[in-house]
Scaffold this active site. Structure first.
Site, short mmCIF file in Angstrom:
data_model
loop_
_atom_site.label_atom_id
_atom_site.label_comp_id
_atom_site.label_asym_id
_atom_site.label_seq_id
_atom_site.Cartn_x
_atom_site.Cartn_y
_atom_site.Cartn_z
N ASN A 9 48.60 -7.99 -5.80
CA ASN A 9 48.92 -7.30 -4.54
C ASN A 9 47.60 -6.75 -4.02
O ASN A 9 47.08 -5.78 -4.56
CB ASN A 9 49.91 -6.16 -4.82
CG ASN A 9 50.14 -5.28 -3.60
OD1 ASN A 9 49.82 -5.68 -2.47
ND2 ASN A 9 50.70 -4.10 -3.82
N TRP A 10 47.08 -7.42 -2.99
CA TRP A 10 45.76 -7.02 -2.48
C TRP A 10 45.82 -5.73 -1.66
O TRP A 10 44.80 -5.16 -1.34
CB TRP A 10 45.17 -8.15 -1.63
CG TRP A 10 44.62 -9.29 -2.45
CD1 TRP A 10 44.38 -9.30 -3.79
CD2 TRP A 10 44.24 -10.59 -1.97
NE1 TRP A 10 43.86 -10.52 -4.17
CE2 TRP A 10 43.76 -11.33 -3.07
CE3 TRP A 10 44.25 -11.19 -0.70
CZ2 TRP A 10 43.31 -12.63 -2.95
CZ3 TRP A 10 43.79 -12.50 -0.58
CH2 TRP A 10 43.33 -13.21 -1.70
N LYS A 11 47.01 -5.32 -1.26
CA LYS A 11 47.17 -4.11 -0.43
C LYS A 11 46.31 -4.25 0.84
O LYS A 11 46.20 -5.34 1.37
CB LYS A 11 46.84 -2.86 -1.23
CG LYS A 11 47.51 -2.83 -2.61
CD LYS A 11 47.43 -1.49 -3.28
CE LYS A 11 48.00 -1.60 -4.68
NZ LYS A 11 48.23 -0.32 -5.31
N HIS A 95 57.55 -2.03 -2.00
CA HIS A 95 56.47 -1.44 -2.80
C HIS A 95 56.49 0.08 -2.65
O HIS A 95 56.80 0.60 -1.58
CB HIS A 95 55.11 -2.00 -2.36
CG HIS A 95 54.02 -1.66 -3.30
ND1 HIS A 95 53.36 -0.45 -3.24
CD2 HIS A 95 53.49 -2.33 -4.36
CE1 HIS A 95 52.47 -0.41 -4.22
NE2 HIS A 95 52.52 -1.54 -4.91
N GLU A 97 54.25 2.18 -2.26
CA GLU A 97 53.42 2.73 -1.18
C GLU A 97 54.15 2.66 0.15
O GLU A 97 53.99 3.53 1.01
CB GLU A 97 52.06 2.01 -1.13
CG GLU A 97 51.19 2.43 -2.30
CD GLU A 97 50.19 1.38 -2.76
OE1 GLU A 97 49.92 0.43 -2.02
OE2 GLU A 97 49.70 1.53 -3.90
N GLU A 167 57.94 -1.12 -11.34
CA GLU A 167 56.68 -0.41 -11.15
C GLU A 167 56.91 1.10 -11.22
O GLU A 167 57.30 1.71 -10.21
CB GLU A 167 56.07 -0.77 -9.80
CG GLU A 167 55.77 -2.24 -9.64
CD GLU A 167 54.57 -2.49 -8.75
OE1 GLU A 167 53.61 -3.08 -9.22
OE2 GLU A 167 54.58 -2.04 -7.59
N GLY A 173 48.05 2.53 -9.52
CA GLY A 173 46.75 2.94 -9.01
C GLY A 173 46.22 4.20 -9.68
O GLY A 173 45.25 4.81 -9.20
N SER A 213 48.92 -0.38 -13.08
CA SER A 213 47.64 -0.38 -13.81
C SER A 213 47.59 -1.43 -14.92
O SER A 213 46.98 -1.21 -15.96
CB SER A 213 47.33 1.03 -14.36
OG SER A 213 47.26 1.97 -13.29
N GLY A 234 47.67 -4.63 -8.84
CA GLY A 234 46.94 -4.13 -7.67
C GLY A 234 45.44 -4.22 -7.90
O GLY A 234 44.81 -5.26 -7.68
C1 PEP Z 1 50.65 -2.42 -7.31
O1 PEP Z 1 50.08 -2.20 -6.27
O2 PEP Z 1 51.74 -3.01 -7.29
C2 PEP Z 1 50.02 -2.00 -8.56
C3 PEP Z 1 50.68 -2.17 -9.67
O3 PEP Z 1 48.77 -1.44 -8.47
P1 PEP Z 1 47.77 -1.14 -9.69
O4 PEP Z 1 47.74 -2.36 -10.55
O5 PEP Z 1 46.46 -0.86 -9.06
O6 PEP Z 1 48.33 0.04 -10.42
#
Ligand code: PEP
Length: 251
Positions: A9-11, A95, A97, A167, A173, A213, A234
């Site tokens: 997931n590049w966000k 997601h 976010e 998640e 993050g 993470s 992410g």
């Molecule tokens: C995500 O954005 O779905 C995610 C899991 O981010 P990260 O790996 O940075 O925690």
């Protein structure tokens, strides 16, 4: 047998030219690693360039969101038909976010999911508890409720095109990762909720990823757990070496 899906997931990262450079870098690194599906979900404006760079490889490009209406006066939104026309196969929905910063609710997540499925896309449906809910011991209730609400009126047939990304919000993050045992337990609870709705066969067939993470150092342990069928990644999806190590862990 469920197949691993390793999705980045590049966000709000990577312009079209940056995405092209990244895909060109990682393409040879993941070539032939066919024990998992490899997907990068990109910002809308970056999708076409990423797809062009990924042509002929084992990398698929997805979107990070989709609107639920087919067309009309929804300034700034993008429909499922628009994404399909440019060849988008996967889309992240719900997601944390988007739930946290953009007012996404289980109701809108459900509407987006149904719209994407109706357009023939595969949905990566994100859900998970916040820290207070885990500390209060109600994680199972939360993820079961989200599973039921987010999938309301989604048929058993359509579940072939639904991937669930568990998640835990406190792990996204933050550098905090659920332990492999926590990830496995909660993915298992989501599978139980699926069994209640659709029966054991659909529950056993549904791919449930862990996200939060996940990185090159912890992926192998997480992916070794029976209920963890891949990762939504992410930060580590922006670094070719780290992402490739996660793909390697899924081989
Ligand atoms: C995500 O954005 O779905 C995610 C899991 O981010 P990260 O790996 O940075 O925690």
């Amino acid at each position: 047998m469920r197949r691993y899906v390793i999705a980045g997931n590049w966000k709000m990262n990577f312009t079209p030219s940056q995405a092209t450079a990244f895909i060109n870098e990682i393409k040879p690194m993941v070539a032939g690693k066919d024990n998992c599906d490899i997907v990068f979900c990109a910002p809308y404006v970056t999708i076409a360039a990423a797809m062009e760079a990924a042509k002929g490889s084992n990398i698929k490009i997805g979107a990070e969101n989709v609107h639920f209406e087919q067309k009309g006066a929804f300034t700034g939104e993008v429909s499922a038909e628009m994404l399909r026309e440019i060849g988008v196969e996967y889309v992240i929905i719900g997601h944390s976010e988007r739930r946290q910063y953009f007012g996404e609710t289980d109701e809108t997540v459900n509407k987006r999911t149904k719209a994407a499925l109706a357009a023939g896309m595969k949905v990566i449906l994100c859900l998970g508890e916040v820290k207070e809910q885990r500390l209060a011991g109600i994680t199972k209730e939360i993820v079961s409720m989200q599973t039921k609400l987010d999938l309301a009126d989604v048929s058993a047939e359509d579940m072939k095109n639904v991937i669930i990304a568990y998640e835990p919000v406190w792990a996204i993050g933050t550098g905090l990762t659920a332990t492999p045992e926590q990830a496995d337990e909660t993915c298992g609870q989501i599978r139980e909720a699926l069994a209640e709705i659709y029966g054991a066969e659909v529950a056993e067939a549904t791919i449930i990823q862990y996200g939060g993470s996940m990185n090159d150092a912890n992926a192998a342990e997480l992916l070794a757990k029976p209920n963890v069928d891949g990762g939504l990644i992410g930060g580590a999806s922006l670094v070719a070496k780290k992402f490739t190590a996660i793909v390697d862990a899924a081989q």
